[in-house]
Design a protein around this motif. Structure first.
Motif, mmCIF file in Angstrom:
data_model
loop_
_atom_site.group_PDB
_atom_site.id
_atom_site.type_symbol
_atom_site.label_atom_id
_atom_site.label_comp_id
_atom_site.label_asym_id
_atom_site.label_seq_id
_atom_site.Cartn_x
_atom_site.Cartn_y
_atom_site.Cartn_z
ATOM 1 N N LEU A 127 38.853 35.786 42.699
ATOM 2 C CA LEU A 127 39.965 36.281 41.974
ATOM 3 C C LEU A 127 39.559 37.169 41.123
ATOM 4 C CD1 LEU A 127 42.441 36.319 40.640
ATOM 5 C CD2 LEU A 127 42.149 35.150 39.149
ATOM 6 N N VAL A 128 37.975 37.443 40.117
ATOM 7 C CA VAL A 128 37.690 38.435 39.736
ATOM 8 C C VAL A 128 37.458 40.101 41.241
ATOM 9 C CG1 VAL A 128 35.233 39.029 38.918
ATOM 10 C CG2 VAL A 128 36.783 37.163 37.921
ATOM 11 N N ASP A 129 36.117 39.294 42.009
ATOM 12 C CA ASP A 129 36.682 39.819 43.383
ATOM 13 C C ASP A 129 37.456 40.820 42.916
ATOM 14 O OD1 ASP A 129 34.600 42.102 44.696
ATOM 15 O OD2 ASP A 129 34.824 40.637 46.273
ATOM 16 N N ALA A 130 38.664 40.451 43.753
ATOM 17 C CA ALA A 130 40.072 40.754 44.391
ATOM 18 C C ALA A 130 40.434 41.657 43.365
ATOM 19 C CB ALA A 130 40.655 39.824 44.482
ATOM 20 N N VAL A 131 40.018 41.620 41.890
ATOM 21 C CA VAL A 131 40.953 42.628 40.680
ATOM 22 C C VAL A 131 39.559 43.865 40.428
ATOM 23 C CG1 VAL A 131 41.167 42.515 37.887
ATOM 24 C CG2 VAL A 131 42.081 40.610 40.032
ATOM 25 N N ALA A 132 38.802 42.872 41.253
ATOM 26 C CA ALA A 132 37.845 44.468 40.857
ATOM 27 C C ALA A 132 38.361 45.272 41.419
ATOM 28 C CB ALA A 132 36.545 43.897 41.392
ATOM 29 N N GLY A 133 38.322 45.742 42.840
ATOM 30 C CA GLY A 133 39.079 46.180 43.897
ATOM 31 C C GLY A 133 40.162 47.610 43.347
ATOM 32 N N GLU A 134 41.573 46.231 42.419
ATOM 33 C CA GLU A 134 42.215 46.897 42.257
ATOM 34 C C GLU A 134 42.289 47.716 40.922
ATOM 35 O OE1 GLU A 134 46.271 46.881 43.732
ATOM 36 O OE2 GLU A 134 44.724 45.219 44.893
ATOM 37 N N ALA A 135 41.229 47.255 40.109
ATOM 38 C CA ALA A 135 40.697 48.229 39.265
ATOM 39 C C ALA A 135 40.504 48.945 39.329
ATOM 40 C CB ALA A 135 40.026 46.991 37.728
ATOM 41 N N GLU A 136 39.763 49.461 40.386
ATOM 42 C CA GLU A 136 39.164 50.872 40.825
ATOM 43 C C GLU A 136 39.878 51.342 41.516
ATOM 44 O OE1 GLU A 136 35.804 52.517 40.765
ATOM 45 O OE2 GLU A 136 35.959 50.708 39.237
ATOM 46 N N ARG A 137 40.662 50.747 42.532
ATOM 47 C CA ARG A 137 41.856 51.730 42.705
ATOM 48 C C ARG A 137 42.141 52.366 41.122
ATOM 49 N NH1 ARG A 137 40.934 48.244 46.810
ATOM 50 N NH2 ARG A 137 42.053 47.003 46.098
ATOM 51 N N LEU A 138 43.058 51.440 40.319
ATOM 52 C CA LEU A 138 44.096 52.100 39.123
ATOM 53 C C LEU A 138 42.580 52.919 38.206
ATOM 54 C CD1 LEU A 138 46.285 48.848 38.285
ATOM 55 C CD2 LEU A 138 46.527 50.821 39.199
ATOM 56 N N ASN A 139 41.131 52.898 38.034
ATOM 57 C CA ASN A 139 40.662 53.517 37.696
ATOM 58 C C ASN A 139 41.320 52.684 35.888
ATOM 59 O OD1 ASN A 139 38.288 55.513 36.496
ATOM 60 N ND2 ASN A 139 39.179 57.004 35.978
ATOM 61 N N HIS A 140 41.142 51.592 36.096
ATOM 62 C CA HIS A 140 41.625 50.751 34.634
ATOM 63 C C HIS A 140 40.885 49.850 35.025
ATOM 64 C CE1 HIS A 140 43.729 50.226 31.104
ATOM 65 N NE2 HIS A 140 44.744 49.682 31.855
ATOM 66 N N HIS A 141 39.994 49.279 34.103
ATOM 67 C CA HIS A 141 39.460 48.044 33.956
ATOM 68 C C HIS A 141 39.457 47.056 33.229
ATOM 69 C CE1 HIS A 141 37.547 51.546 35.934
ATOM 70 N NE2 HIS A 141 37.292 50.895 37.146
#
Length: 101
Positions: free
Chosen positions: A42-56
């Motif tokens: 889950l954390v890894d999947a969210v990391a990808g989404e966060a990178e795409r949004l540039n929002h962590h």
């Protein structure tokens, strides 16, 4: 920089985000995964989404439970980026069989 949302905007959008709540200038949630590897997935999947949004997000992992805190620090509170990331985190949680606590 993203615009801060009003209290009414935040309340209205939280109605579409079960499991999320407001804590001062942040959105918060706790999500329990089936097991520790699923929590890490889950954390890894969210990391990808966060990178795409540039929002962590701020993330805390305790065995199979993850705790999330979203805030747009440079804006000083909750923006639409936080709402969008909360939706994406919910989608990622669903994909690994995790549930909000």
């Amino acid at each position: 920089m993203s615009r801060l949302l009003t209290d009414d905007e935040i309340a209205r959008q939280l109605a579409d985000l079960p499991g999320w709540s407001r804590d001062a200038d942040s959105l918060v949630a706790s999500i329990e995964a089936p097991d520790f590897p699923a929590a890490i997935t889950l954390v890894d999947a969210v990391a990808g989404e966060a990178e795409r949004l540039n929002h962590h997000p701020d993330i805390d992992i305790r065995w199979r439970t993850t705790h999330w805190r979203l805030s747009t620090h440079d804006a000083g509170g909750i923006t639409q980026l936080d709402i969008e990331l909360a939706h994406r985190i919910a989608e990622c949680a669903d994909a690994v069989g995790a549930r909000f606590r």
